[in-house]
Design a protein around this motif. Sequence first.
Motif, PDB file in Angstrom:
ATOM      1  N   VAL A 109       0.846  -1.198   0.000  1.00 32.96           N
ATOM      2  CA  VAL A 109       0.000   0.000   0.000  1.00 32.96           C
ATOM      3  C   VAL A 109       0.885   1.253   0.000  1.00 32.96           C
ATOM      4  O   VAL A 109       1.756   1.410   0.840  1.00 32.96           O
ATOM      5  CB  VAL A 109      -0.929  -0.011   1.224  1.00 32.96           C
ATOM      6  N   ALA A 110       0.660   2.099  -0.979  1.00 34.85           N
ATOM      7  CA  ALA A 110       1.502   3.281  -1.147  1.00 34.85           C
ATOM      8  C   ALA A 110       0.850   4.487  -0.478  1.00 34.85           C
ATOM      9  O   ALA A 110      -0.374   4.535  -0.345  1.00 34.85           O
ATOM     10  CB  ALA A 110       1.696   3.565  -2.632  1.00 34.85           C
ATOM     11  N   PRO A 111       1.652   5.443  -0.065  1.00 34.01           N
ATOM     12  CA  PRO A 111       1.061   6.680   0.457  1.00 34.01           C
ATOM     13  C   PRO A 111       0.291   7.407  -0.652  1.00 34.01           C
ATOM     14  O   PRO A 111       0.547   7.182  -1.834  1.00 34.01           O
ATOM     15  CB  PRO A 111       2.270   7.479   0.926  1.00 34.01           C
ATOM     16  N   PRO A 112      -0.655   8.263  -0.295  1.00 30.01           N
ATOM     17  CA  PRO A 112      -1.532   8.866  -1.306  1.00 30.01           C
ATOM     18  C   PRO A 112      -0.771   9.546  -2.447  1.00 30.01           C
ATOM     19  O   PRO A 112      -1.115   9.375  -3.617  1.00 30.01           O
ATOM     20  CB  PRO A 112      -2.335   9.884  -0.498  1.00 30.01           C
ATOM     21  N   ALA A 113       0.267  10.295  -2.101  1.00 34.61           N
ATOM     22  CA  ALA A 113       0.972  11.018  -3.165  1.00 34.61           C
ATOM     23  C   ALA A 113       1.576  10.042  -4.169  1.00 34.61           C
ATOM     24  O   ALA A 113       1.539  10.257  -5.379  1.00 34.61           O
ATOM     25  CB  ALA A 113       2.061  11.899  -2.557  1.00 34.61           C
ATOM     26  N   GLU A 114       2.125   8.946  -3.651  1.00 34.92           N
ATOM     27  CA  GLU A 114       2.734   7.986  -4.566  1.00 34.92           C
ATOM     28  C   GLU A 114       1.681   7.244  -5.359  1.00 34.92           C
ATOM     29  O   GLU A 114       1.867   6.957  -6.546  1.00 34.92           O
ATOM     30  CB  GLU A 114       3.602   6.994  -3.781  1.00 34.92           C
ATOM     31  N   ASP A 155       0.691   9.213  -8.177  1.00 37.24           N
ATOM     32  CA  ASP A 155       1.750   9.173  -9.176  1.00 37.24           C
ATOM     33  C   ASP A 155       1.699   7.861  -9.961  1.00 37.24           C
ATOM     34  O   ASP A 155       1.839   7.847 -11.182  1.00 37.24           O
ATOM     35  CB  ASP A 155       3.095   9.342  -8.462  1.00 37.24           C
ATOM     36  N   LEU A 156       1.478   6.754  -9.245  1.00 35.76           N
ATOM     37  CA  LEU A 156       1.454   5.447  -9.902  1.00 35.76           C
ATOM     38  C   LEU A 156       0.264   5.305 -10.841  1.00 35.76           C
ATOM     39  O   LEU A 156       0.348   4.636 -11.870  1.00 35.76           O
ATOM     40  CB  LEU A 156       1.381   4.338  -8.840  1.00 35.76           C
ATOM     41  N   PRO A 161      -0.727  15.574  -9.662  1.00 37.56           N
ATOM     42  CA  PRO A 161      -0.240  15.656  -8.283  1.00 37.56           C
ATOM     43  C   PRO A 161      -1.344  16.134  -7.352  1.00 37.56           C
ATOM     44  O   PRO A 161      -2.128  17.014  -7.694  1.00 37.56           O
ATOM     45  CB  PRO A 161       0.893  16.668  -8.355  1.00 37.56           C
ATOM     46  N   LEU A 162      -1.369  15.536  -6.166  1.00 36.39           N
ATOM     47  CA  LEU A 162      -2.407  15.884  -5.205  1.00 36.39           C
ATOM     48  C   LEU A 162      -2.153  17.282  -4.672  1.00 36.39           C
ATOM     49  O   LEU A 162      -1.019  17.663  -4.415  1.00 36.39           O
ATOM     50  CB  LEU A 162      -2.402  14.881  -4.052  1.00 36.39           C
TER      51      LEU A 162
END
Lengths: 345, 799
Positions: free
Chosen positions: A319-324, A327-328, A333-334
Amino acid sequence: MNHQNHWYGHAHVLARYCGLAAPPRIWGYLQHGWNVHDGYGADDGPAPGVPRLVWSDGPRRRGMLAGRRGYRVIGAPFAYLLATPEPARRVPLSADHGRRRRTVPTAPGLPSTVDGARRGTAPASTVDGARRGTPPASTVDGARRPTVPASTVDGARRGTIYYPFHGWEAQAVFGDHRALAAEIAARAEPPVTICLYWLEFRHPQLRELYESFGFRVITHGPRGGHYQGTDPWFLNRQLAELRAHRWVAANRLCTAVLYGAAAGCRVGVYGDPMMIENEHPAYGGIARIRRLWPELHAPEVDPGYAAEVARQELGVRHVAPPAELADLLGWPPLRRPATRTESVA
Amino acid sequence: MSAAAVRADAGSVPLLGGELLGESDLDGADRYGDWLLPLLAGALPAAGRTLVLGRYDDSLLTALAARGTQVDLVLRSRPDATAARVRLAAAGVRVRCGGLAHIPVETGYDAVLAADDPAILSGPDQPERPWPDTLAAIAALARPGAPVVVLVPNPFGLDRLVHGEVVGIGRGTVSRAERAGPDAGGAPDGLPAVPAALAAAGLSLHGLLAAYPGLVATAAALPPYDRAPATAARPEHHPADEVPARLVADAYAAGHPGPVLTDPGRLAYRAVRHGLGLALAPSWIAVATRADPTSGGTGTAPTAAADRPAAARPASDTAEPAVSGTGGAAVARPGSGTGEPSVAPPTADAAESVAGPTAGAGEPVTEERPVGAETAAIVLADGGRPEYWAVPRVVWRSGAGWRAQPLRPDTTVRLLDHLRRDPGRLAGAVPVGESLAGALAAACRHGDLVAVRGLVAGYLAFLGAGAKTGTWRAVWSDDEPGEGVLCPADRVLATCDAVLVGPTPDAAARATDALEAAPFAVPDAARRAVPGAGPVAVPDAAPTAVPDGAPTAVPGAAWTAVADAPAAAGNADRGAGDMEPPALRLADPSWSSGLAVPVRLVFLRGLQRFAYRLLASGAPHPWPAGLSADRLAGTLAATADVTVSPGELADAAGLAVYLTAPLAADEPATGADADSAFGASPASGVPVVAGGTGPGEHAEALRYAAGQPRWAADPALAAVPPRGYAEALAAIGALSAELADARAQLGWLDATVAERDRRLSELGTLRRSVTYRVGYLATLPYHLGIRLLRRELRRLRRP
């Protein structure tokens, strides 16, 4: 990119995790269900050169071995749902207003069904009880209903939610539902909720068959298609339903069982696994799944092991952080307040 | 050298013959300085006459002269000799000019030092000759029994692997031995052949040192990796094993800025880890003695000569070579002779006896520093920087760990502009761990996003540990003031290369006996900082518990930790027991900066530099090929849940330019030419760099800042060509695969559009159907009416 990304409201779950109201277009193919192949259907894989956004490392390994590229292991949307803070996870009441509901959401353990179900397995009596207690079983269009079953009002988990193996629009399933219902009645901890796929839920005979055993019969609704009929809160509702039960069970190891294990349910896999028509040999059939996870095919599975398998298969560690994640998924960009105040530019 | 033989010309350098009258041999490269002496001081006598051949840093000659010997320096280039004579007159060094063949032999010197390229010892007046002849000529200048320190070229060293066949091109000279080739009697065929080659020149070998650019190590410091079974004192795979490999890789990579066959740093790192650090050194420094012809002749094997110096010259005890104990056999397997001495920490007695003579000779030696070829020791030039900043130091094995000590007695804090260096912080245990850049690159190579996430988040937390809120002035861009979380002073310069990822201090303390040095301890906040991930070494642990919606993920935790470390401490229980998050620490804690910089900018600057170098290295990574460094830096920042704006990226690039820019007093004589391609000052050819940075870093920062606006507009400009040929091949492979995918995707899109067209044309046939026409006729009056109405409305609206 691909309308399947919106199935079960997956894209919506990811968007809410990122703090967005609606999902932007995802550049990539999101895996839409638990998969023992390369993350996608054996017949209709993603378009070439488009990122394959899979739940866990297993599909990536199998796909890479077959010469496929562009894998990004991001974790399952359900894992993101669990990682979303509670306020953002709650289904808003407005989401139920004016919706055409196909479900008959009586809570498990309501008095109407209790007498039959708790007593156990005498079909004759429960049929009566169930019919008396439940609202008209077919469809209650536009009905307002509690999003959380009544049994969880006191926060306690009760009974079993059972997912009979289902086909889909293009593949039918053959099997004896009556025998299955009997086995469930014999083994499952009451009260029992049967969750049918929406196609099967449309058959009154099938519904009535299960209701005749005193079971509460529900469906989570259609998964949507071509951006039509998508329930953005599908997974949230499913999570609430799972959390209302102490057990999750099915006749095959499937996505719902893994969801249940991840949501803290005890797990059982029993009953006739049934047959699906035209199964692609790439999946290896039910026998392969039994070989890979023999410990999970038991009426009572070790809870720690089940949770561990669920963590693996749902890719919780990925599970990636929201920003990543944004990006994925190829999202812009948030823009978050925290970022703006820290910005020096 | 008698007075009669040398024409004593008061105003000029005495010329011996065979000199270069106009040309200079100076090429701007770093030369051996006084930092070399700790490994040689035991071998060189502290009295008598010492002959020094070739180019060195002045500090070496001054230090030799200060030991009490008469130093004669011979250079073949007259301009170089004239300049050296002026510079070294005060130290008492006598400078001569001429070719090797013209140096008068007479009674012979008490010591000869020839650690420069043998090819520049003679001019064009002499015929070219193979290396053995040169060696014999050098040996003949020493009196029998005198020590001779000589450079032995390695024809199959890392240089050959990094540069291919053409060794030395572009780096000054092509050595004669290379051109002659081993078959023609050139340099020795590998490590085992060195003693025999020296014996043929009348020299008995006592010790071989691995000579890397800016770093010299004893054989014991670079042991084979598959050493003897673990002992209680030396557990297998101790994290400190990495220290020599990292030091050598850093030094070797810094010495190779140009195009190469493959990444020099990684190659050197792997070579040392595989125990080939000595065998594959670019060259060796041989510490030998000229055999006494009256006692057995030059042909005697080193075995016979090995015992001699120990009795004859007490000082040579300390230089007792690792390779001479049992002759050639031991040379072939350096590990067999040297593995064990490294196990036992030097006793107090040994350290004292070693330090005695050297300290007496005026060397700034502390009593705890052990010296000698037998000891696992490495000397670092700390080169590539202006002298003002350099802190040469010796690093030696102490128990299972490594300790360092600055060589020069002056450990006062250096201060210039915003930069500060405290040499005192370099003394003590050497920080253990792999560089963060290396660990990140490895994670990228394996496509392990989880590991990348953990490392980047850990880096951000490390930079922000103990940070305080404050104000800054953006001197690196528009001079605007700002307010926010400021980076601690000692971490402003902490790029990914300057930070080490290692075991937690607890783990290190268990194995390392010397961890009392407080500066190396890692703050708690940095230790707990890495949510959801661990070091690369832990492949598949599941860090979190899912049930009942415990927050699984990372989001935001890292960044909030920066502002308020205790607030995020609740996060620590997450990974507890599952994996140990990596601990980050500074590789060189001596640097700090007084500049007030927001943490985010330091973080972004570190990521930009890593991204640029990752792309330039051609290393594989999980993101699409053709990505610009800025885009990749933004993606990396996102893995720590930090969203960046283009303005911030531009500011970070500006910060890099500012931090690497030469300061006013860095190179006072020549003035900094910051805009030249490689940051070299044209007058001297010596790289002008700011403190704390390597050569070329400022130029890289300038290139980055200049390219940045164009990358956003045109991604095609973004690709940085790889420096290494092997990496370029890999990059071509990756691009080809992406191109194939892109073509296939075009085909797929084409088919999809054709399908949509077909469906549209089906709509066209619908209009021709009978049912459509009937319906149309039925509704015709309405159509006509609406059409008329519209026309009227348009007419009315018109003025």
